[in-house]
Design a protein around this motif. Structure first.
Motif, PDB file in Angstrom:
ATOM      1  N   ALA A 108       0.834  -1.204   0.000  1.00 24.69           N
ATOM      2  CA  ALA A 108       0.000   0.000   0.000  1.00 24.69           C
ATOM      3  C   ALA A 108       0.869   1.255   0.000  1.00 24.69           C
ATOM      4  N   TYR A 109       1.958   1.205   0.745  1.00 24.76           N
ATOM      5  CA  TYR A 109       2.891   2.339   0.796  1.00 24.76           C
ATOM      6  C   TYR A 109       3.484   2.579  -0.589  1.00 24.76           C
ATOM      7  N   GLY A 110       3.872   1.510  -1.260  1.00 27.21           N
ATOM      8  CA  GLY A 110       4.412   1.631  -2.615  1.00 27.21           C
ATOM      9  C   GLY A 110       3.429   2.295  -3.557  1.00 27.21           C
ATOM     10  N   PHE A 111       2.155   1.893  -3.464  1.00 26.33           N
ATOM     11  CA  PHE A 111       1.149   2.485  -4.350  1.00 26.33           C
ATOM     12  C   PHE A 111       0.865   3.934  -3.984  1.00 26.33           C
ATOM     13  N   ALA A 112       0.889   4.243  -2.678  1.00 22.21           N
ATOM     14  CA  ALA A 112       0.469   5.576  -2.245  1.00 22.21           C
ATOM     15  C   ALA A 112       1.566   6.622  -2.412  1.00 22.21           C
ATOM     16  N   ARG A 113       2.834   6.256  -2.162  1.00 20.04           N
ATOM     17  CA  ARG A 113       3.861   7.283  -2.074  1.00 20.04           C
ATOM     18  C   ARG A 113       4.683   7.458  -3.345  1.00 20.04           C
ATOM     19  N   TYR A 114       4.712   6.481  -4.218  1.00 19.86           N
ATOM     20  CA  TYR A 114       5.588   6.584  -5.386  1.00 19.86           C
ATOM     21  C   TYR A 114       4.771   6.606  -6.665  1.00 19.86           C
ATOM     22  N   ARG A 115       4.922   7.708  -7.400  1.00 20.15           N
ATOM     23  CA  ARG A 115       4.188   7.835  -8.653  1.00 20.15           C
ATOM     24  C   ARG A 115       5.014   7.207  -9.769  1.00 20.15           C
ATOM     25  N   GLY A 116       5.362   5.952  -9.616  1.00 21.36           N
ATOM     26  CA  GLY A 116       6.184   5.292 -10.624  1.00 21.36           C
ATOM     27  C   GLY A 116       5.390   4.986 -11.883  1.00 21.36           C
ATOM     28  N   ARG A 117       6.116   4.583 -12.912  1.00 25.10           N
ATOM     29  CA  ARG A 117       5.440   4.218 -14.164  1.00 25.10           C
ATOM     30  C   ARG A 117       4.583   2.977 -13.928  1.00 25.10           C
ATOM     31  N   PHE A 176      -2.705   5.908   3.561  1.00 27.23           N
ATOM     32  CA  PHE A 176      -1.354   6.458   3.360  1.00 27.23           C
ATOM     33  C   PHE A 176      -1.391   7.710   2.468  1.00 27.23           C
ATOM     34  N   SER A 177      -2.333   7.739   1.514  1.00 27.29           N
ATOM     35  CA  SER A 177      -2.405   8.892   0.605  1.00 27.29           C
ATOM     36  C   SER A 177      -2.737  10.178   1.344  1.00 27.29           C
ATOM     37  N   THR A 178      -3.355  10.047   2.519  1.00 28.27           N
ATOM     38  CA  THR A 178      -3.755  11.251   3.240  1.00 28.27           C
ATOM     39  C   THR A 178      -2.626  11.811   4.104  1.00 28.27           C
ATOM     40  N   LEU A 179      -1.543  11.057   4.267  1.00 28.16           N
ATOM     41  CA  LEU A 179      -0.438  11.559   5.103  1.00 28.16           C
ATOM     42  C   LEU A 179       0.264  12.705   4.368  1.00 28.16           C
ATOM     43  N   PRO A 180       0.527  13.820   5.077  1.00 25.79           N
ATOM     44  CA  PRO A 180       1.102  14.985   4.404  1.00 25.79           C
ATOM     45  C   PRO A 180       2.532  14.715   3.892  1.00 25.79           C
ATOM     46  N   GLU A 181       2.784  15.166   2.686  1.00 22.89           N
ATOM     47  CA  GLU A 181       4.069  14.964   2.018  1.00 22.89           C
ATOM     48  C   GLU A 181       5.218  15.571   2.822  1.00 22.89           C
ATOM     49  N   GLU A 182       4.913  16.683   3.550  1.00 24.56           N
ATOM     50  CA  GLU A 182       5.974  17.419   4.272  1.00 24.56           C
ATOM     51  C   GLU A 182       6.703  16.514   5.275  1.00 24.56           C
ATOM     52  N   LEU A 183       5.926  15.624   5.888  1.00 25.82           N
ATOM     53  CA  LEU A 183       6.535  14.717   6.869  1.00 25.82           C
ATOM     54  C   LEU A 183       7.673  13.924   6.231  1.00 25.82           C
ATOM     55  N   TRP A 198       9.056   4.410   5.956  1.00 27.44           N
ATOM     56  CA  TRP A 198       7.847   3.579   6.039  1.00 27.44           C
ATOM     57  C   TRP A 198       7.615   3.127   7.482  1.00 27.44           C
ATOM     58  N   ARG A 199       8.716   2.681   8.118  1.00 27.38           N
ATOM     59  CA  ARG A 199       8.599   2.114   9.450  1.00 27.38           C
ATOM     60  C   ARG A 199       8.434   3.180  10.532  1.00 27.38           C
ATOM     61  N   THR A 200       9.165   4.291  10.406  1.00 20.96           N
ATOM     62  CA  THR A 200       9.168   5.253  11.517  1.00 20.96           C
ATOM     63  C   THR A 200       8.205   6.415  11.314  1.00 20.96           C
ATOM     64  N   ILE A 201       7.779   6.683  10.075  1.00 21.29           N
ATOM     65  CA  ILE A 201       6.835   7.780   9.871  1.00 21.29           C
ATOM     66  C   ILE A 201       5.444   7.247   9.527  1.00 21.29           C
ATOM     67  N   ALA A 202       5.364   6.439   8.472  1.00 25.22           N
ATOM     68  CA  ALA A 202       4.041   6.020   7.988  1.00 25.22           C
ATOM     69  C   ALA A 202       3.333   5.075   8.966  1.00 25.22           C
ATOM     70  N   LEU A 203       4.032   4.030   9.418  1.00 29.54           N
ATOM     71  CA  LEU A 203       3.353   3.033  10.254  1.00 29.54           C
ATOM     72  C   LEU A 203       2.824   3.598  11.575  1.00 29.54           C
ATOM     73  N   PRO A 204       3.645   4.332  12.335  1.00 32.35           N
ATOM     74  CA  PRO A 204       3.117   4.822  13.616  1.00 32.35           C
ATOM     75  C   PRO A 204       1.907   5.744  13.457  1.00 32.35           C
ATOM     76  N   LEU A 205       1.845   6.469  12.347  1.00 29.93           N
ATOM     77  CA  LEU A 205       0.712   7.373  12.141  1.00 29.93           C
ATOM     78  C   LEU A 205      -0.535   6.626  11.682  1.00 29.93           C
TER      79      LEU A 205
END
Lengths: 292, 299
Positions: A108-117, A176-183, A198-205
């Motif tokens: 889910a993190y991969g899909f939400a945070r990286y706008r890859g091809r 994950f898409s709702t987490l602010p990019e600034e973080l 992923w482990r220290t910012i995304a998961l705890p939130l």
């Protein structure tokens, strides 16, 4: 402007206020009635589980047991190797929850945070697998697992969970898409690696969303009947649903309703406990991720 | 230019790294099985001996097989009654509980509680409830002077008994509807109220369009689940009496793992897959006009 505001409380709202009461009373009555109907089977489940063998066959059924047969709850462990069933189910569900959380959160993190091809292509493919009925793929899976000599082991019930499940990936991606990019920008400036972010910012939130996924994964694994029926053949490896399903089999002339109800009550315990612990997060998680 | 290019390459790299568990799983546990299932469906296969190619024979047999048509009829009848009623009940409960009302928390938990009972436990419980001699259901009917049938032992009523049981879990839909209702902006409803719109109009013109994505999601998932009913048939009726609860997936399971006809069963699986895809596509198409998404009609 100010005069309009001043007249408001005297206008439509007060009319509305008067109309609201009968609606509320009707709603309350309707809720009381349906709740009664919804809870009645559960009440009888618990009550029957505490009746003696003779009393369970009585008609009309007694609301409360005449003599409370608490021994039913220990008998079931002796007669039906209930402890083994319970342990097996807990092991399988435990690994499944762990696997689902780990893999689904990564994906889910991969899909939400990286706008890859190809991001949206794969995501749409992921969503469409939610519509894939399990029976449509179960025969080749069965062949695959039997070639790997995994029949009559817990592996076919656990390993697939480590490759993510579509519904849970979808839920977590929305979150994950709702987490602010600034973080993450801040993390990057601090020299944080991608996996560490992923482990220290995304998961705890994401505790509420993760709790929701954990509950879904647990309920799914705990309740599943078809997969364990396919893969488990020796009775000391059965899961709770398989063992319970075999209770209705022909080896009893009259089904032991009181013991069946004991099994049902005990099967509910982990789910209710989990729900009670995580209820707030669970509801919050559903609201936050918004099934939209 | 090259900075942008390397940034997009970096994004692509990490995306694939993170989604690789699912990608691998998709290949092994979805794509490969779907394709081999298609191949098996053209073979005579008992899982033990290698599959033997027999062309379309499984499919032609299926369409002449009475049990296949029975399972289609049973499954469709169950679906077309239980899914809409479950949706309506779930929505109804959610609307009632979206208001500020005394004991709201209690009601919400109580409605959701049955959904926490596992499929097998629920099947056992209702097996007892529908027992004609000592069960709760006919006892309660007798309060109203109704002499209930032998629900699960009567071919005319067994399927309806299972439909009644399915309504007991409407609370799981309620939770999703409640979440949807929380997303309806209160300002819209207030504005409509000031314009003199009644409760029913507000529901029809504001609430319903705003929660239509939840409704669509639940309709599709409900259909897919309902096409796959297995536990109830396995635990409570074994497809009987007289094949009145011979659900499609129960038929599929029996063909593959009781009669060892995995080829024929794979053909059944593919028909199921196609039907699910068709239903989903048609609903998505029809819904395009009615379903409202914030920020335009995408996805």
């Amino acid at each position: 402007m100010s005069t309009v505001k001043a007249t408001r409380p005297l206008g439509p709202p007060s009319r509305l206020h008067r109309r609201i009461k009968p609606v509320k009373i009707a709603s309350f009555t309707a809720l009381l009635l349906t709740t009664f109907l919804m809870l009645l089977p559960l009440f009888f489940m618990v009550s029957t589980s505490l009746k003696s063998k003779r009393e369970m066959l009585r008609f009309p059924p007694t609301f409360l047991p005449e003599s409370w047969a608490w021994s039913n709850y220990t008998d079931i462990f002796d007669t039906l190797q209930f402890g083994t069933l319970y342990k097996n189910s807990l092991i399988i569900a435990g690994f499944s929850v762990f696997g689902t959380l780990l893999s689904s959160a990564l994906v889910a993190y991969g899909f939400a945070r990286y706008r890859g091809r190809g991001n949206s292509f794969w995501f749409i493919l992921l969503l469409s697998t939610m519509m894939l009925p399990y029976p449509a793929i179960m025969i080749p899976q069965f062949v695959l697992f039997s070639q790997m000599q995994w029949i009559d082991t817990f592996l076919p019930l656990i390993v697939p969970a480590f490759f993510g499940s579509a519904y849970n990936i979808f839920l977590l991606r929305q979150f994950f898409s709702t987490l602010p990019e600034e973080l993450f920008d801040a993390g990057r400036i601090d020299g944080c690696g991608e996996l560490r972010m992923w482990r220290t910012i995304a998961l705890p939130l994401s505790a509420p969303a993760l709790a929701t996924v954990a509950i879904f994964a647990f309920i799914y694994s705990w309740n599943d009947l078809l997969t364990p029926v396919l893969y488990l053949s020796s009775s000391d490896k059965f899961t709770l649903p398989v063992g319970m399903a075999s209770l209705t089999s022909s080896r009893f002339r009259i089904p032991p309703w009181h013991l069946l109800m004991v099994a049902s009550v005990l099967a509910m315990v982990p789910i209710v406990t989990l729900f009670a612990i995580a209820q707030k997060q669970f509801v919050e998680g559903i609201v936050l991720t918004g099934i939209k | 230019m090259s900075v942008i290019k390397s940034e997009s390459r970096r994004q692509t790299f990490y995306m694939y790294l993170f989604i690789s568990p699912w990608l691998i799983g998709f290949l092994i546990f979805a794509l490969y099985p779907i394709l081999s299932s298609l191949y098996y469906s053209f073979t005579d296969y008992d899982i033990i001996h290698p599959p033997k190619f027999i062309g379309l024979a499984n499919y032609t047999e299926m369409f002449h097989n009475e049990l296949f048509w029975r399972s289609v009829k049973v499954t469709l009848r169950y679906t077309f009654i239980s899914v809409p009623v479950q949706l309506l009940l779930g929505l109804g409960f959610a609307l009632l509980l979206h208001q500020t009302i005394p004991w709201r928390g209690f009601f919400r938990t109580a409605m959701y509680f049955p959904s926490m009972v596992s499929g097998v436990a629920m099947s056992l419980l209702w097996y007892w409830i529908f027992n004609p001699q000592i069960g709760l259901f006919n006892y309660m009917l007798s309060w109203f002077g109704i002499h209930g049938p032998a629900w699960l032992m009567n071919p005319d009523t067994a399927l309806y008994a299972l439909i009644i049981m399915s309504l007991w879990t409407a609370g799981s839909g309620m939770i999703l509807f409640l979440a949807g209702l929380q997303g309806v902006p209160a300002s819209l409803i207030e504005a409509a109220n000031l314009d003199g719109a009644g409760r029913f109009r507000i529901f029809l013109n504001i609430t319903l369009p705003m929660i239509s994505p939840v409704l669509l999601f639940q309709l599709i998932m409900g259909l897919i689940d309902s096409f796959q009913v297995f536990t109830q048939a396995f635990v409570m009726t074994q497809g009987g009496p007289n094949y009145s609860t011979w659900f499609y997936v129960y038929n599929l399971y029996t063909s593959a793992f009781k009669e060892y006809r995995a080829g024929y069963s794979s053909a059944l699986a593919w028909v199921l897959l196609i039907v699910v895809m068709l239903f989903t596509a048609v609903i998505m198409r029809l819904s395009r006009r009615y379903v409202h998404y914030e920020g335009g009609n995408r996805r």
